[in-house]
Design a protein around this motif. Structure first.
Motif, mmCIF file in Angstrom:
data_model
loop_
_atom_site.group_PDB
_atom_site.id
_atom_site.type_symbol
_atom_site.label_atom_id
_atom_site.label_comp_id
_atom_site.label_asym_id
_atom_site.label_seq_id
_atom_site.Cartn_x
_atom_site.Cartn_y
_atom_site.Cartn_z
ATOM 1 N N LEU A 1 33.036 29.754 19.872
ATOM 2 C CA LEU A 1 33.210 30.226 18.377
ATOM 3 C C LEU A 1 34.658 31.191 18.467
ATOM 4 C CD1 LEU A 1 29.997 31.766 17.234
ATOM 5 C CD2 LEU A 1 30.421 29.457 16.174
ATOM 6 N N SER A 2 34.367 31.468 19.847
ATOM 7 C CA SER A 2 36.250 32.525 19.791
ATOM 8 C C SER A 2 36.345 31.988 20.894
ATOM 9 C CB SER A 2 35.601 34.139 20.038
ATOM 10 O OG SER A 2 36.744 34.694 20.119
ATOM 11 N N PHE A 3 37.709 31.717 21.427
ATOM 12 C CA PHE A 3 38.137 31.423 22.859
ATOM 13 C C PHE A 3 39.826 32.755 22.900
ATOM 14 C CE2 PHE A 3 41.955 29.553 25.718
ATOM 15 C CZ PHE A 3 40.844 29.616 26.524
ATOM 16 N N LEU A 4 39.605 33.412 23.374
ATOM 17 C CA LEU A 4 40.628 34.393 23.770
ATOM 18 C C LEU A 4 40.967 33.983 25.499
ATOM 19 C CD1 LEU A 4 39.318 37.899 22.749
ATOM 20 C CD2 LEU A 4 40.769 36.072 21.381
ATOM 21 N N SER A 5 42.096 33.048 25.316
ATOM 22 C CA SER A 5 42.828 33.324 26.954
ATOM 23 C C SER A 5 43.630 34.823 27.461
ATOM 24 C CB SER A 5 43.061 32.556 27.320
ATOM 25 O OG SER A 5 43.636 32.120 28.642
ATOM 26 N N TYR A 6 44.256 35.303 28.099
ATOM 27 C CA TYR A 6 44.930 36.210 28.181
ATOM 28 C C TYR A 6 45.652 36.418 30.052
ATOM 29 C CZ TYR A 6 44.240 38.545 23.609
ATOM 30 O OH TYR A 6 44.431 38.241 23.038
ATOM 31 N N CYS A 7 47.169 35.706 30.090
ATOM 32 C CA CYS A 7 47.622 35.841 31.617
ATOM 33 C C CYS A 7 48.745 36.776 31.889
ATOM 34 C CB CYS A 7 47.844 34.518 32.038
ATOM 35 S SG CYS A 7 48.111 34.607 33.892
ATOM 36 N N GLY A 8 48.423 37.623 33.151
ATOM 37 C CA GLY A 8 50.018 38.573 33.705
ATOM 38 C C GLY A 8 49.955 37.893 34.944
ATOM 39 N N GLY A 9 51.259 38.023 35.468
ATOM 40 C CA GLY A 9 52.207 38.230 36.555
ATOM 41 C C GLY A 9 52.855 39.794 36.648
ATOM 42 N N LEU A 10 51.902 40.830 37.377
ATOM 43 C CA LEU A 10 52.758 42.129 37.358
ATOM 44 C C LEU A 10 52.687 42.579 38.818
ATOM 45 C CD1 LEU A 10 50.162 43.203 35.243
ATOM 46 C CD2 LEU A 10 52.047 43.209 34.619
ATOM 47 N N PRO A 11 53.230 44.172 39.115
ATOM 48 C CA PRO A 11 53.346 44.253 40.254
ATOM 49 C C PRO A 11 52.351 44.811 40.471
ATOM 50 C CG PRO A 11 54.113 45.618 39.001
ATOM 51 C CD PRO A 11 54.424 44.167 37.940
ATOM 52 N N SER A 12 50.722 45.343 41.179
ATOM 53 C CA SER A 12 50.465 45.152 41.457
ATOM 54 C C SER A 12 50.307 47.236 41.093
ATOM 55 C CB SER A 12 49.708 45.689 43.726
ATOM 56 O OG SER A 12 51.004 46.512 44.564
ATOM 57 N N ALA B 1 60.731 45.209 49.994
ATOM 58 C CA ALA B 1 59.508 44.905 51.290
ATOM 59 C C ALA B 1 57.938 45.348 51.120
ATOM 60 C CB ALA B 1 60.576 45.092 52.108
ATOM 61 N N GLY B 2 57.478 45.142 51.220
ATOM 62 C CA GLY B 2 55.760 45.156 51.954
ATOM 63 C C GLY B 2 55.231 45.427 50.854
ATOM 64 N N GLU B 3 55.950 45.139 49.036
ATOM 65 C CA GLU B 3 55.117 45.838 48.231
ATOM 66 C C GLU B 3 54.851 43.830 47.460
ATOM 67 O OE1 GLU B 3 57.659 48.858 45.844
ATOM 68 O OE2 GLU B 3 57.692 47.366 45.506
ATOM 69 N N ARG B 4 53.696 44.190 46.883
ATOM 70 C CA ARG B 4 53.241 43.018 46.419
ATOM 71 C C ARG B 4 52.682 43.325 44.645
ATOM 72 N NH1 ARG B 4 46.448 44.151 48.243
ATOM 73 N NH2 ARG B 4 46.217 46.455 46.326
ATOM 74 N N ASP B 5 52.259 41.957 44.558
ATOM 75 C CA ASP B 5 52.588 41.085 42.993
ATOM 76 C C ASP B 5 50.668 41.074 43.169
ATOM 77 O OD1 ASP B 5 52.071 38.751 43.865
ATOM 78 O OD2 ASP B 5 52.996 37.991 42.133
ATOM 79 N N PHE B 6 50.477 41.013 41.499
ATOM 80 C CA PHE B 6 49.172 40.979 40.837
ATOM 81 C C PHE B 6 49.371 39.887 39.940
ATOM 82 C CE2 PHE B 6 46.739 43.606 37.903
ATOM 83 C CZ PHE B 6 45.618 42.781 38.618
ATOM 84 N N VAL B 7 47.713 38.467 39.913
ATOM 85 C CA VAL B 7 48.044 38.294 39.050
ATOM 86 C C VAL B 7 46.101 37.658 38.575
ATOM 87 C CG1 VAL B 7 47.312 35.423 38.300
ATOM 88 C CG2 VAL B 7 49.178 35.793 39.559
ATOM 89 N N MET B 8 46.481 38.505 37.151
ATOM 90 C CA MET B 8 45.286 38.166 36.197
ATOM 91 C C MET B 8 45.266 37.562 35.131
ATOM 92 S SD MET B 8 41.788 40.065 36.389
ATOM 93 C CE MET B 8 42.610 41.218 36.668
ATOM 94 N N LEU B 9 43.721 36.494 35.268
ATOM 95 C CA LEU B 9 43.902 36.037 33.939
ATOM 96 C C LEU B 9 42.268 35.334 33.855
ATOM 97 C CD1 LEU B 9 44.232 32.829 32.873
ATOM 98 C CD2 LEU B 9 43.791 31.562 34.245
ATOM 99 N N GLN B 10 42.183 35.755 32.193
ATOM 100 C CA GLN B 10 40.740 35.815 32.200
ATOM 101 C C GLN B 10 40.578 34.924 30.712
ATOM 102 O OE1 GLN B 10 38.914 38.892 29.904
ATOM 103 N NE2 GLN B 10 37.636 38.820 31.815
ATOM 104 N N HIS B 11 39.992 34.287 30.155
ATOM 105 C CA HIS B 11 39.050 33.629 29.125
ATOM 106 C C HIS B 11 37.955 34.032 28.952
ATOM 107 C CE1 HIS B 11 41.868 30.048 30.392
ATOM 108 N NE2 HIS B 11 40.979 29.567 31.568
#
Length: 637
Positions: free
Chosen positions: A341-352, A544-554
């Motif tokens: 009935l409903s589909f939401l999909s969000y994705c982000g590439g971010l710094p941690s 240097a030493g920093e990390r990124d972060f990916v969040m993806l959710q349906h």
């Protein structure tokens, strides 16, 4: 970000080692080099090709027949219950290069029978595999007499390629009299598939994981960039990789290098993909990209089918992993008689979170221009059965807080056109369909102020062609009385609105942090957008030493066959490793590498321009990605 719904792909940089072989490496369609030991056994491939017979594989006519003769052998694993042909994968890999492969077994005891000799005479190229089953506890069965009979039957007008599936020097020595010989460690799938050669176009952050996946599988990769130096940087120190240079705008040069490979990975800007695919069609080679299928690429679908090639696209993170798990749930629900009935999909590439320490809560792993340009795009989606459209200038105002986990303060906004996914995902019953972007709270409000001020304009500005103080540039962009803080602030208030005094103070402070009120000189790029980007890239890079972060959710709203309602989520949460891959590189590059392997081994066999939109194609990809720790976690909430 990766090539994704958020940002267009950019050019990328790349990374081989010189491998010691007994005989010189030939530059041809089947590139083979030595490989390190594995489990105490040499897993190398080495090759001798005094007559350049290997190049013939890449230049066969449609009517030509390749005969593959393989011995009847048990599986390398020794599993008595596994009665499958261990050489089937080799046959399928050859079929990825030429469609007329005739695969016939022979018995080591009976050898090359009269019937097999008839097939040899009817073929243009003969590949004879010799296998030593000593690893399986059997008496070695390599019989050079099989080679003599095959070569004598073939005569001078046919090419004979010998593949010896045994890494011993003695086996190699016994074949010294034959001009074209390939030696593999054994007849395991991994060893046999190392006869494949891939061309990787482009150089950048996502190419390293792709290169490593293929290199670890023993697949030869040519890393190609416009400049040889860029290619060498990525190929340096990587087994089974070599650096080359090519200009994709030079059709003749592109054709020449594509012809020497079995598959092309195109990780260059998406506007060049059609040129690469056209070359691949002319040379009958497969293609893999991580980008969306553009209209120009789709127009080549029939030509790709006619050429018998696979053009696999949209297989990174977003697009890619998002498609795999959206289709998985949708097909499962439909199979049980339910509806989406409903589909939401969000994705982000971010710094941690701990590294999101600037006013935008964002850092650039590549061109800031791509990030900011995406924020000018209009959005279109379904809401309760009706189409909603948002103009680009209003996009940031449409951002809303979005809950995934309590520990994250996300906002989400729709991105581009989500409406085609009613058809692409086969959910005609779905009333709400939104695909969008995740950012940390505070990002949209800050971007909206920059939009209101005119900083996302790429209209030429003469005052941004030479360095001047940022405060003076800002005054010109705002048409402020002067570059004083008071006048700049007053001008901003006439163009932008703020939800509160606190919000105003936060955003003005952020503009000062960027340096827009300062005496610091601009890095002029001829217009507000590119001049701003030059400063943002300097101030907002990962350190240097920093990390990124990916969040993806349906998030799926499901109505089951019996009328029950369910809200189901499918979530990927990935952090980068400062000593290894970034989260974005891993989740884009590894799916790409896995797709390449599956196209080459025939797991992905459909021809034409493809995207991962159905389970038959997707399920093997998901199964393989799980081995790399890449999956989406499903929950009912």
């Amino acid at each position: 970000m990766s090539p994704s719904r958020n940002e267009p792909p950019e050019g990328q940089e790349e990374r081989g080692e010189e491998n010691s072989v007994r005989h010189p490496q030939e530059s041809n369609g089947v590139g083979l080099n030595s490989h390190p030991t594995q489990n105490g056994r040499e897993t190398a491939l080495r090759t001798r090709d005094a007559t350049n017979s290997l190049a013939v594989i890449g230049n066969l006519e449609d009517a030509d027949v390749v005969l593959l003769l393989t011995p009847l052998m048990p599986q390398v694993s020794g599993d008595p219950d596994d009665t499958s042909d261990p050489f089937e994968c080799f046959g399928r890999a050859l079929e990825s290069r030429h469609h007329r492969i005739r695969h016939l077994p022979y018995d080591n005891g009976s050898g090359i029978t009269g019937t097999l000799r008839q097939f040899i005479r009817q073929s243009n190229v003969i590949i004879l595999v010799l296998a030593d089953s000593e690893a399986a506890g059997r008496t070695p069965q390599i019989n050079v007499e099989h080679v003599h009979i095959t070569v004598a039957t073939a005569g001078d007008d046919k090419r004979v390629i010998i593949v010896v599936a045994d890494s011993s020097s003695e086996s190699w020595r016994r074949l010294d009299d034959f001009p074209t010989v390939i030696q593999a460690a054994d007849y395991s799938r991994a060893s046999l598939e190392r006869t494949v050669k891939v061309l990787m176009l482009g150089a950048g952050f996502v190419t390293q994981p792709t290169l490593d996946v293929l290199s670890d599988a023993g697949i030869q990769v040519s890393v190609a960039c416009r400049t040889l130096e860029s290619a060498k940087k990525l190929a340096e120190g990587v087994k089974n990789a070599q650096a080359v240079s090519v200009d994709v705008n030079d059709a003749a040069a592109l054709d020449a290098i594509v012809a020497k490979h079995d598959l092309v990975i195109s990780l260059i800007p998406y506007i060049f993909h059609a040129k690469v695919i056209e070359s691949a069609i002319r040379n009958k080679k497969h293609v893999v990209t991580t980008s969306y299928v553009s209209p120009a690429m789709l127009e080549l679908d029939q030509a790709a089918k006619d050429a018998g090639i696979t053009v696999m696209n949209e297989i990174g993170l977003d697009p890619g992993i998002d498609h795999l798990y959206a289709v998985k749930t949708i097909e499962e629900v439909h199979a049980e008689g339910g509806k989406i009935l409903s589909f939401l999909s969000y994705c982000g590439g971010l710094p941690s979170p701990e590294n999101s320490d600037n006013p935008l809560g964002y850092k650039f792993s590549w061109s800031s221009r791509g990030v900011l340009l995406a924020l000018r795009n209009a959005a279109k989606y379904y809401k309760d059965g009706k189409i909603v459209e948002i103009e680009g200038k209003e996009l940031m105002a449409a951002a809303k807080p979005y809950f995934i986990y309590p520990g994250y303060a996300f906002v989400a906004y729709p991105n581009r056109d989500s409406t085609p996914y009613k058809e692409r995902y086969n959910i005609p019953e779905c009333q709400t369909i939104v695909r969008g972007t995740l950012r940390y709270q505070g990002f949209p409000a800050f971007i909206k102020v920059l939009v209101d001020m005119g900083f996302l304009s790429d209209e030429p500005a003469s005052y941004l062609t030479t360095p001047i103080a940022w405060k003076d540039a800002t005054a010109q962009i705002l048409a402020a009385k002067s570059g004083s803080e008071a006048d700049l602030t007053a001008a901003i208030k006439t163009k932008a609105s703020f939800s509160s005094e606190e919000e105003e103070a936060r955003l003005i402070s952020g503009l000062k942090w960027i340096g827009l009120f300062s005496d610091e000189a601009t890095i002029p790029r001829g217009n507000p957008l590119d001049t701003l980007c030059a400063t943002l890239e300097k101030k907002m890079q990962f350190e240097a030493g920093e990390r990124d972060f990916v969040m993806l959710q349906h998030k799926f709203e499901i109505e089951h066959k019996d009328g029950r309602k369910e809200t189901r989520t499918s979530t990927l949460c990935e952090y980068g490793d400062p000593k290894g891959y970034s989260a974005m590189a891993k989740t884009v590059g590894i799916p790409c590498g896995v797709a390449v392997k599956q196209v080459l081994d025939g797991t992905i066999s459909e021809k034409g321009v493809l995207a991962p939109m159905y389970g038959k194609l997707n399920n093997p990809l998901m199964k393989e990605l799980e081995k790399y720790g890449i999956t989406m976690v499903e929950k009912t909430i």
